[in-house]
Design a protein around this motif. Structure first.
Motif, PDB file in Angstrom:
ATOM      1  N   GLY A   1       0.826  -1.210   0.000  1.00  0.00           N
ATOM      2  CA  GLY A   1       0.000   0.000   0.000  1.00  0.00           C
ATOM      3  C   GLY A   1       0.860   1.260   0.000  1.00  0.00           C
ATOM      4  O   GLY A   1       2.093   1.188  -0.072  1.00  0.00           O
ATOM      5  N   PRO A   2       0.233   2.418   0.080  1.00  0.00           N
ATOM      6  CA  PRO A   2       0.968   3.673  -0.054  1.00  0.00           C
ATOM      7  C   PRO A   2       1.901   4.023   1.107  1.00  0.00           C
ATOM      8  O   PRO A   2       2.976   4.574   0.888  1.00  0.00           O
ATOM      9  CB  PRO A   2      -0.139   4.721  -0.179  1.00  0.00           C
ATOM     10  N   THR A   3       1.502   3.684   2.328  1.00  0.00           N
ATOM     11  CA  THR A   3       2.386   3.977   3.470  1.00  0.00           C
ATOM     12  C   THR A   3       3.614   3.074   3.382  1.00  0.00           C
ATOM     13  O   THR A   3       4.758   3.508   3.600  1.00  0.00           O
ATOM     14  CB  THR A   3       1.629   3.774   4.800  1.00  0.00           C
ATOM     15  N   ASP A   4       3.354   1.826   3.036  1.00  0.00           N
ATOM     16  CA  ASP A   4       4.419   0.846   2.849  1.00  0.00           C
ATOM     17  C   ASP A   4       5.383   1.306   1.749  1.00  0.00           C
ATOM     18  O   ASP A   4       6.608   1.197   1.892  1.00  0.00           O
ATOM     19  CB  ASP A   4       3.764  -0.489   2.474  1.00  0.00           C
TER      20      ASP A   4
ATOM     21  N   HIS B   1       4.324   6.415  10.115  1.00  0.00           N
ATOM     22  CA  HIS B   1       2.860   6.473  10.071  1.00  0.00           C
ATOM     23  C   HIS B   1       2.456   7.757   9.360  1.00  0.00           C
ATOM     24  O   HIS B   1       3.294   8.619   9.076  1.00  0.00           O
ATOM     25  CB  HIS B   1       2.301   6.431  11.496  1.00  0.00           C
ATOM     26  N   HIS B   2       1.143   7.883   9.111  1.00  0.00           N
ATOM     27  CA  HIS B   2       0.665   9.076   8.418  1.00  0.00           C
ATOM     28  C   HIS B   2      -0.258   9.907   9.297  1.00  0.00           C
ATOM     29  O   HIS B   2      -0.245   9.798  10.529  1.00  0.00           O
ATOM     30  CB  HIS B   2       0.078   8.697   7.067  1.00  0.00           C
ATOM     31  N   ILE B   3      -1.092  10.695   8.668  1.00  0.00           N
ATOM     32  CA  ILE B   3      -2.057  11.582   9.326  1.00  0.00           C
ATOM     33  C   ILE B   3      -2.879  10.894  10.432  1.00  0.00           C
ATOM     34  O   ILE B   3      -3.352  11.551  11.363  1.00  0.00           O
ATOM     35  CB  ILE B   3      -2.983  12.172   8.231  1.00  0.00           C
TER      36      ILE B   3
ATOM     37  N   ASN C   1     -11.783   0.875   2.496  1.00  0.00           N
ATOM     38  CA  ASN C   1     -10.834   1.704   3.256  1.00  0.00           C
ATOM     39  C   ASN C   1      -9.936   0.830   4.123  1.00  0.00           C
ATOM     40  O   ASN C   1     -10.075  -0.386   4.138  1.00  0.00           O
ATOM     41  CB  ASN C   1     -11.561   2.789   4.070  1.00  0.00           C
ATOM     42  N   ALA C   2      -9.018   1.483   4.826  1.00  0.00           N
ATOM     43  CA  ALA C   2      -8.067   0.725   5.650  1.00  0.00           C
ATOM     44  C   ALA C   2      -8.456   0.778   7.129  1.00  0.00           C
ATOM     45  O   ALA C   2      -7.615   0.697   8.010  1.00  0.00           O
ATOM     46  CB  ALA C   2      -6.648   1.235   5.423  1.00  0.00           C
ATOM     47  N   GLY C   3      -9.759   0.911   7.399  1.00  0.00           N
ATOM     48  CA  GLY C   3     -10.246   0.882   8.775  1.00  0.00           C
ATOM     49  C   GLY C   3     -10.313   2.268   9.406  1.00  0.00           C
ATOM     50  O   GLY C   3      -9.696   3.218   8.909  1.00  0.00           O
TER      51      GLY C   3
ATOM     52  N   GLY D   1      -5.082  -2.477   4.897  1.00  0.00           N
ATOM     53  CA  GLY D   1      -4.331  -1.442   4.201  1.00  0.00           C
ATOM     54  C   GLY D   1      -4.953  -1.283   2.838  1.00  0.00           C
ATOM     55  O   GLY D   1      -5.722  -2.152   2.384  1.00  0.00           O
ATOM     56  N   THR D   2      -4.625  -0.183   2.140  1.00  0.00           N
ATOM     57  CA  THR D   2      -5.264   0.005   0.834  1.00  0.00           C
ATOM     58  C   THR D   2      -4.507  -0.714  -0.288  1.00  0.00           C
ATOM     59  O   THR D   2      -4.939  -0.666  -1.430  1.00  0.00           O
ATOM     60  CB  THR D   2      -5.462   1.504   0.526  1.00  0.00           C
ATOM     61  N   GLY D   3      -3.413  -1.394   0.053  1.00  0.00           N
ATOM     62  CA  GLY D   3      -2.761  -2.297  -0.921  1.00  0.00           C
ATOM     63  C   GLY D   3      -3.745  -3.404  -1.263  1.00  0.00           C
ATOM     64  O   GLY D   3      -4.179  -3.551  -2.420  1.00  0.00           O
ATOM     65  N   PRO D   4      -4.168  -4.218  -0.258  1.00  0.00           N
ATOM     66  CA  PRO D   4      -5.172  -5.251  -0.546  1.00  0.00           C
ATOM     67  C   PRO D   4      -6.503  -4.665  -1.029  1.00  0.00           C
ATOM     68  O   PRO D   4      -7.193  -5.288  -1.848  1.00  0.00           O
ATOM     69  CB  PRO D   4      -5.343  -6.007   0.781  1.00  0.00           C
TER      70      PRO D   4
ATOM     71  N   CYS E   1     -10.952   6.289  -1.698  1.00  0.00           N
ATOM     72  CA  CYS E   1     -10.184   7.534  -1.759  1.00  0.00           C
ATOM     73  C   CYS E   1      -8.818   7.183  -1.191  1.00  0.00           C
ATOM     74  O   CYS E   1      -8.728   6.733  -0.049  1.00  0.00           O
ATOM     75  CB  CYS E   1     -10.870   8.616  -0.922  1.00  0.00           C
ATOM     76  N   ASP E   2      -7.779   7.305  -1.997  1.00  0.00           N
ATOM     77  CA  ASP E   2      -6.476   6.864  -1.492  1.00  0.00           C
ATOM     78  C   ASP E   2      -5.335   7.715  -2.052  1.00  0.00           C
ATOM     79  O   ASP E   2      -5.510   8.455  -3.026  1.00  0.00           O
ATOM     80  CB  ASP E   2      -6.257   5.390  -1.833  1.00  0.00           C
ATOM     81  N   GLN E   3      -4.176   7.568  -1.413  1.00  0.00           N
ATOM     82  CA  GLN E   3      -3.012   8.370  -1.782  1.00  0.00           C
ATOM     83  C   GLN E   3      -2.566   8.104  -3.227  1.00  0.00           C
ATOM     84  O   GLN E   3      -2.658   6.977  -3.708  1.00  0.00           O
ATOM     85  CB  GLN E   3      -1.837   8.056  -0.835  1.00  0.00           C
ATOM     86  N   THR E   4      -2.016   9.157  -3.833  1.00  0.00           N
ATOM     87  CA  THR E   4      -1.493   9.008  -5.201  1.00  0.00           C
ATOM     88  C   THR E   4      -0.376   7.963  -5.241  1.00  0.00           C
ATOM     89  O   THR E   4      -0.139   7.357  -6.283  1.00  0.00           O
ATOM     90  CB  THR E   4      -0.926  10.339  -5.733  1.00  0.00           C
TER      91      THR E   4
HETATM   92  N1  ASP Z   1      -3.610   4.446   2.419  1.00  0.00           N
HETATM   93  C1  ASP Z   1      -4.004   3.715   3.580  1.00  0.00           C
HETATM   94  C2  ASP Z   1      -4.890   4.580   4.411  1.00  0.00           C
HETATM   95  O1  ASP Z   1      -5.993   4.612   4.067  1.00  0.00           O
HETATM   96  C3  ASP Z   1      -3.004   3.058   4.358  1.00  0.00           C
HETATM   97  C4  ASP Z   1      -2.105   2.139   3.623  1.00  0.00           C
HETATM   98  O2  ASP Z   1      -2.465   1.034   3.270  1.00  0.00           O
HETATM   99  O3  ASP Z   1      -0.993   2.537   3.480  1.00  0.00           O
HETATM  100  O4  ASP Z   1      -4.541   5.155   5.385  1.00  0.00           O
END
Ligand code: ASP
Length: 325
Positions: free
Chosen positions: A41-44, A92-94, A156-158, A185-188, A202-205
């Protein structure tokens, strides 16, 4: 009495010396970088790029470990309890700033259980759908979602993830609600969007760019104030019909609370070098993002940013009324 005191003082001096030595030797073994979402996913993606460069600088492997689930809070809880010796770090992110309001109870304190190292990057989000979703632009998307709210599914990722935050704000902006499907995660989640098992996301570019470019998924808008250079044809949500709709995801590196200052300083230096690394910069640009300016890749800048984001999102989340236990 005097002798005991002397011995104690000498003991402390020895211990302090040993600790300082251990810190100057740091890192003495590989470092685990916890990512609180699934691999792929994007964080990964951001973490693996940064970890690769930090490994070169720190002369020890920085190994990414994916601890997904519960919108990033399971991974965060793991880091909060890890040994504060610099051999466990966290990217981690936001979500670090939204989880304290979204969750009625958290097993960790997002500010006081972590040592900030520095900010990494700001990433735009994109509103996307499966390839055969019946809407050609954002206005049609909104109308379709509203008219079909009982059957549209939102990946979504929860609760606590950026994809959850963006979806929650989107549904509240258009005044409807759909069924959410949480992943680790938004990878799967992306795999299922590609397969058509879920409808929208809705996910990261950093996760959506290549799929948008290849035409495998539909994209309706970018959620930042300005367009994204790597996706020039994609309008902003504001331009496409959702005024003032804005979400950008920031990423940062932390260590467990109590990690010694000299260790944090080494991590900060390695992070700054990673953000100047040619490969990191190039991949970030291809994925619609860029490293933060050097003065934001610092513990002080992250400490201030995290507090400001907790204060910013708290009332917005309360107003949207979304809580988890
Ligand atoms: N993009 C995901 C999120 O919704 C997290 C991820 O899988 O990296 O926060």
């Amino acid at each position: 009495m005097k002798l005991t005191l002397l011995r104690t003082v000498a003991g402390i001096a020895l211990m302090t010396g040993a600790m300082a030595h251990a810190q100057s030797d740091y890192p003495t073994k590989s470092i685990t970088m916890i990512v609180p979402f699934a691999a792929g996913g994007p964080t990964d993606t951001v973490a693996r790029l940064v970890a690769q460069s930090m490994s070169k600088t720190l002369k020890q492997q920085v190994i990414v470990e994916n601890v997904g689930g519960a919108g990033g809070t399971i991974g965060a809880a793991r880091v909060a309890k890890a040994a504060p010796d610099g051999h466990t770090i966290f990217l981690h992110h936001i979500g670090q700033s939204t989880a304290p309001t979204l969750y009625r109870k958290l097993s960790y304190d997002a500010i006081n259980d972590f040592e900030p190292v520095g900010l990494v990057t700001d990433v735009p989000m994109t509103i996307v759908a499966r390839g055969n979703f019946p809407a050609k632009d954002l206005k049609e998307f909104i109308n379709y979602v509203k008219a079909n709210k009982d059957k549209v599914t939102y990946a979504n990722a929860g609760v606590g993830s950026a994809s959850h935050l963006c979806g929650m704000l989107l549904m509240s902006a258009i005044g409807t609600d759909v069924t959410t499907v949480p992943y680790k995660g938004t990878g799967p989640a992306m795999n299922d969007l590609l397969g058509g098992q879920v409808d929208i996301m809705c996910d990261q570019t950093t996760n959506t760019t290549s799929q948008i470019k290849s035409g495998k998924i539909k994209a309706y808008a970018v959620t930042t104030k300005n367009k994204v250079a790597s996706l020039p044809e994609l309008p902003t949500a504001n331009e496409a019909g959702l005024p003032n709709f804005e979400v950008a995801v920031w990423h940062a590196v932390y260590a467990p609370k109590g990690t010694p200052k000299p260790v944090i300083a080494k991590l900060e230096d390695a992070l700054k070098i990673a953000l100047k690394d040619g490969t990191v910069k190039q991949r970030f640009a291809e994925l619609g993002t860029e490293p933060v300016a050097e003065n934001r890749a610092t513990p002080d800048a992250l400490r201030t940013h995290l507090k400001a984001e907790i204060d910013k999102w708290g009332p917005i989340i309360k107003k949207a009324g979304a809580y988890a236990d």
